[in-house]
Design a protein around this motif. Structure first.
Motif, PDB file in Angstrom:
ATOM      1  N   ALA A  57      11.698   5.590   4.281  1.00 12.54           N
ATOM      2  CA  ALA A  57      11.510   4.681   2.955  1.00 12.54           C
ATOM      3  C   ALA A  57      13.128   4.727   1.561  1.00 12.54           C
ATOM      4  CB  ALA A  57      10.457   4.966   1.925  1.00 12.54           C
ATOM      5  N   GLU A  58      13.444   6.251   2.098  1.00  7.15           N
ATOM      6  CA  GLU A  58      14.494   6.281   1.755  1.00  7.15           C
ATOM      7  C   GLU A  58      15.808   5.551   1.939  1.00  7.15           C
ATOM      8  OE1 GLU A  58      15.026  10.645   1.706  1.00  7.15           O
ATOM      9  OE2 GLU A  58      12.798  10.245   0.402  1.00  7.15           O
ATOM     10  N   GLN A  59      15.552   5.232   3.304  1.00  5.54           N
ATOM     11  CA  GLN A  59      16.819   4.486   4.032  1.00  5.54           C
ATOM     12  C   GLN A  59      16.761   2.824   4.032  1.00  5.54           C
ATOM     13  OE1 GLN A  59      16.569   5.470   7.593  1.00  5.54           O
ATOM     14  NE2 GLN A  59      17.152   8.197   7.457  1.00  5.54           N
ATOM     15  N   LEU A  60      15.526   2.320   3.598  1.00  7.35           N
ATOM     16  CA  LEU A  60      15.522   0.742   3.331  1.00  7.35           C
ATOM     17  C   LEU A  60      15.725   0.551   2.546  1.00  7.35           C
ATOM     18  CD1 LEU A  60      12.664   0.131   5.995  1.00  7.35           C
ATOM     19  CD2 LEU A  60      15.476   0.275   6.708  1.00  7.35           C
ATOM     20  N   ASN A  61      16.685  -0.692   2.076  1.00 15.56           N
ATOM     21  CA  ASN A  61      16.699  -1.262   1.165  1.00 15.56           C
ATOM     22  C   ASN A  61      16.092  -2.625   0.912  1.00 15.56           C
ATOM     23  OD1 ASN A  61      17.001  -2.509  -1.089  1.00 15.56           O
ATOM     24  ND2 ASN A  61      19.542  -2.843  -0.889  1.00 15.56           N
ATOM     25  N   VAL A  62      14.311  -2.828   1.093  1.00 18.43           N
ATOM     26  CA  VAL A  62      13.941  -4.551   1.317  1.00 18.43           C
ATOM     27  C   VAL A  62      12.619  -4.399  -0.006  1.00 18.43           C
ATOM     28  CG1 VAL A  62      13.715  -4.038   3.637  1.00 18.43           C
ATOM     29  CG2 VAL A  62      12.316  -3.055   2.561  1.00 18.43           C
ATOM     30  N   LYS A  63      12.349  -5.422   0.075  1.00 22.57           N
ATOM     31  CA  LYS A  63      10.852  -5.332  -1.090  1.00 22.57           C
ATOM     32  C   LYS A  63       9.356  -5.036  -0.561  1.00 22.57           C
ATOM     33  CE  LYS A  63       8.840  -9.098  -3.905  1.00 22.57           C
ATOM     34  NZ  LYS A  63       8.041  -9.688  -4.600  1.00 22.57           N
ATOM     35  N   TYR A  64       8.581  -3.805  -1.211  1.00 19.00           N
ATOM     36  CA  TYR A  64       7.646  -3.663  -0.101  1.00 19.00           C
ATOM     37  C   TYR A  64       6.373  -3.840  -0.218  1.00 19.00           C
ATOM     38  CZ  TYR A  64      10.144  -0.178   1.657  1.00 19.00           C
ATOM     39  OH  TYR A  64      11.768   0.784   2.265  1.00 19.00           O
ATOM     40  N   GLY A  65       5.260  -4.886   0.142  1.00 16.12           N
ATOM     41  CA  GLY A  65       4.310  -4.879   0.454  1.00 16.12           C
ATOM     42  C   GLY A  65       3.064  -3.964   0.358  1.00 16.12           C
ATOM     43  N   GLN A  66       1.993  -4.321   0.000  1.00 19.35           N
ATOM     44  CA  GLN A  66       0.753  -3.727   0.222  1.00 19.35           C
ATOM     45  C   GLN A  66      -0.354  -4.176   0.845  1.00 19.35           C
ATOM     46  OE1 GLN A  66      -0.945  -4.404  -4.387  1.00 19.35           O
ATOM     47  NE2 GLN A  66       0.208  -1.716  -4.845  1.00 19.35           N
ATOM     48  N   ALA A  67      -0.939  -3.341   1.039  1.00 20.43           N
ATOM     49  CA  ALA A  67      -2.192  -3.336   2.092  1.00 20.43           C
ATOM     50  C   ALA A  67      -3.290  -3.284   1.289  1.00 20.43           C
ATOM     51  CB  ALA A  67      -2.418  -3.371   3.239  1.00 20.43           C
ATOM     52  N   ILE A  68      -3.881  -3.458   1.051  1.00 20.28           N
ATOM     53  CA  ILE A  68      -5.858  -3.357   0.452  1.00 20.28           C
ATOM     54  C   ILE A  68      -7.034  -4.175   0.965  1.00 20.28           C
ATOM     55  CG2 ILE A  68      -6.822  -3.326  -2.268  1.00 20.28           C
ATOM     56  CD1 ILE A  68      -4.007  -3.127  -3.383  1.00 20.28           C
ATOM     57  N   ALA A  69      -7.756  -3.089   1.528  1.00 18.69           N
ATOM     58  CA  ALA A  69      -8.675  -3.845   2.391  1.00 18.69           C
ATOM     59  C   ALA A  69      -9.987  -4.691   0.708  1.00 18.69           C
ATOM     60  CB  ALA A  69      -9.635  -3.089   2.860  1.00 18.69           C
ATOM     61  N   LYS A  70     -10.562  -5.698   1.426  1.00 22.43           N
ATOM     62  CA  LYS A  70     -11.374  -6.259   0.823  1.00 22.43           C
ATOM     63  C   LYS A  70     -12.753  -5.084   0.511  1.00 22.43           C
ATOM     64  CE  LYS A  70     -13.144 -10.147   2.977  1.00 22.43           C
ATOM     65  NZ  LYS A  70     -12.468 -11.286   3.801  1.00 22.43           N
ATOM     66  N   THR A  71     -12.718  -4.564   1.423  1.00 16.25           N
ATOM     67  CA  THR A  71     -13.703  -3.351   1.076  1.00 16.25           C
ATOM     68  C   THR A  71     -13.920  -2.695   0.881  1.00 16.25           C
ATOM     69  OG1 THR A  71     -13.712  -2.736   3.560  1.00 16.25           O
ATOM     70  CG2 THR A  71     -14.824  -4.607   3.286  1.00 16.25           C
ATOM     71  N   ALA A  72     -12.527  -2.393   0.316  1.00 17.91           N
ATOM     72  CA  ALA A  72     -12.270  -1.652  -0.429  1.00 17.91           C
ATOM     73  C   ALA A  72     -12.978  -1.775  -1.972  1.00 17.91           C
ATOM     74  CB  ALA A  72     -10.737  -1.451  -0.578  1.00 17.91           C
ATOM     75  N   ILE A  73     -13.407  -0.712  -2.871  1.00 17.63           N
ATOM     76  CA  ILE A  73     -13.301  -1.050  -4.541  1.00 17.63           C
ATOM     77  C   ILE A  73     -12.330  -0.687  -4.714  1.00 17.63           C
ATOM     78  CG2 ILE A  73     -15.414  -1.033  -5.836  1.00 17.63           C
ATOM     79  CD1 ILE A  73     -17.500  -0.440  -3.691  1.00 17.63           C
ATOM     80  N   LEU A  74     -11.858  -0.856  -6.677  1.00 17.01           N
ATOM     81  CA  LEU A  74     -11.225  -0.436  -7.238  1.00 17.01           C
ATOM     82  C   LEU A  74     -12.087  -1.090  -8.202  1.00 17.01           C
ATOM     83  CD1 LEU A  74      -9.248  -0.939  -4.462  1.00 17.01           C
ATOM     84  CD2 LEU A  74      -7.266  -1.051  -5.296  1.00 17.01           C
ATOM     85  N   SER A  75     -11.412   0.132  -9.813  1.00 15.46           N
ATOM     86  CA  SER A  75     -11.687   0.370 -10.641  1.00 15.46           C
ATOM     87  C   SER A  75     -10.299  -1.326 -10.985  1.00 15.46           C
ATOM     88  CB  SER A  75     -11.640   1.306 -11.235  1.00 15.46           C
ATOM     89  OG  SER A  75     -11.576   0.844 -12.655  1.00 15.46           O
ATOM     90  N   PRO A  76     -10.554  -2.326 -11.696  1.00 10.68           N
ATOM     91  CA  PRO A  76      -9.921  -2.512 -12.708  1.00 10.68           C
ATOM     92  C   PRO A  76      -8.556  -1.539 -13.387  1.00 10.68           C
ATOM     93  CG  PRO A  76     -11.879  -3.615 -13.745  1.00 10.68           C
ATOM     94  CD  PRO A  76     -12.011  -2.400 -12.935  1.00 10.68           C
ATOM     95  N   THR A  77      -9.058  -0.636 -13.552  1.00 15.72           N
ATOM     96  CA  THR A  77      -7.956   0.380 -13.894  1.00 15.72           C
ATOM     97  C   THR A  77      -6.819   1.085 -13.262  1.00 15.72           C
ATOM     98  OG1 THR A  77      -9.401   2.232 -15.001  1.00 15.72           O
ATOM     99  CG2 THR A  77      -8.706   0.072 -16.409  1.00 15.72           C
ATOM    100  N   ALA A  78      -7.393   1.155 -11.643  1.00 13.28           N
ATOM    101  CA  ALA A  78      -6.580   2.174 -11.186  1.00 13.28           C
ATOM    102  C   ALA A  78      -5.456   1.018 -10.462  1.00 13.28           C
ATOM    103  CB  ALA A  78      -7.383   1.629  -9.618  1.00 13.28           C
ATOM    104  N   SER A  79      -4.980   2.396 -10.305  1.00 13.39           N
ATOM    105  CA  SER A  79      -2.861   1.354 -10.510  1.00 13.39           C
ATOM    106  C   SER A  79      -2.567   1.600  -8.583  1.00 13.39           C
ATOM    107  CB  SER A  79      -2.099   1.832 -11.056  1.00 13.39           C
ATOM    108  OG  SER A  79      -0.827   1.779 -10.657  1.00 13.39           O
ATOM    109  N   VAL A  80      -2.111   1.089  -8.242  1.00 13.62           N
ATOM    110  CA  VAL A  80      -1.189   1.168  -6.139  1.00 13.62           C
ATOM    111  C   VAL A  80      -0.061   0.773  -6.710  1.00 13.62           C
ATOM    112  CG1 VAL A  80      -2.309   1.065  -4.258  1.00 13.62           C
ATOM    113  CG2 VAL A  80      -3.828   1.519  -5.084  1.00 13.62           C
ATOM    114  N   GLY A  81       0.558   1.565  -5.821  1.00 18.71           N
ATOM    115  CA  GLY A  81       1.728   1.469  -6.089  1.00 18.71           C
ATOM    116  C   GLY A  81       2.519   0.902  -4.664  1.00 18.71           C
ATOM    117  N   GLU A  82       3.628   0.372  -4.678  1.00 18.14           N
ATOM    118  CA  GLU A  82       4.466  -0.914  -3.674  1.00 18.14           C
ATOM    119  C   GLU A  82       3.969   0.477  -2.152  1.00 18.14           C
ATOM    120  OE1 GLU A  82       8.309  -1.304  -4.861  1.00 18.14           O
ATOM    121  OE2 GLU A  82       9.158   0.692  -3.400  1.00 18.14           O
ATOM    122  N   GLY A  83       3.781  -0.374  -1.144  1.00 18.28           N
ATOM    123  CA  GLY A  83       4.136   0.397   0.117  1.00 18.28           C
ATOM    124  C   GLY A  83       2.937   1.061   0.586  1.00 18.28           C
TER     125      GLY A  83
END
Length: 198
Positions: free
Chosen positions: A70-96
């Motif tokens: 991650a320190e070496q690359l200069n790219v735009k990162y995405g996320q992968a959040i499973a459909k069956t995961a449960i996230l509160s509307p107030t939870a925050s998840v960083g890039e990558g």
């Protein structure tokens, strides 16, 4: 989406992305013998001269290797959040970051960049999970727990409320952490005890 790392971890991310309708355009891997994974072409080693037309996720389970890349690359990162995961509307998840099947992130949870919240991990209210950290399958963080950068929490480990775990620690599978853990410590057992520093 592109993935960097053609391993078992990548297979899970491919499944997650497929379930939410995101296709994987290709994988990068430094091993020249790898040609495909899960029916997706391995494009060879990533070159800093490459101009990606889509986001990338570093699909490598090792925290320190993920951080180094991650320190070496200069790219735009995405996320992968499973459909069956449960996230509160107030939870925050960083890039990558990857949140796998059955994981739960409760109210006001903050997860940093390039972290892994693995299968069925539970993160209760007001927890902080640092960049490049990895919560293994079935790990449980009770409320107000802080997990430092690069720390690995083993499968089925439990951390009681209000505990602070430092940076680049390793918490063994099934450990029960009832005291704060300093940076670079390795802790195992019930109750969790520091056995060495790394």
């Amino acid at each position: 989406m592109y993935l960097y790392g053609a391993s078992g971890h990548a297979k899970v991310i491919i499944d997650i992305l497929g379930s939410i309708g995101v296709s994987v355009a290709g994988l990068f891997d430094d091993n020249p013998d790898l040609k495909e994974l899960a029916g997706i072409k391995v494009l060879g080693a990533f070159s800093s001269k490459q101009n990606l037309d889509e986001e990338l996720i570093i699909s490598i389970g090792n925290n320190s290797i993920r951080a180094k890349i991650a320190e070496q690359l200069n790219v735009k990162y995405g996320q992968a959040i499973a459909k069956t995961a449960i996230l509160s509307p107030t939870a925050s998840v960083g890039e990558g970051t990857v949140v796998m099947q059955g994981a739960i992130l409760q109210a006001d949870v903050l997860v940093g960049k390039h972290a892994i919240i693995n299968t069925g991990a539970k993160v209760d209210h007001d927890c902080r999970v640092g960049d490049f950290a990895h919560l293994s399958p079935g790990a449980v963080l009770c409320g107000n727990v802080s997990v430092g950068e690069g720390t690995w929490i083993g499968a089925g480990a439990v951390v009681i409320p209000g505990i602070k775990i430092g940076k680049w620690c390793k918490i063994g599978a099934g450990a029960v952490v009832i005291r704060d853990i300093p940076n670079n410590a390795v802790a195992v057992g019930n109750p969790g005890k520091i056995i060495k520093y790394c």
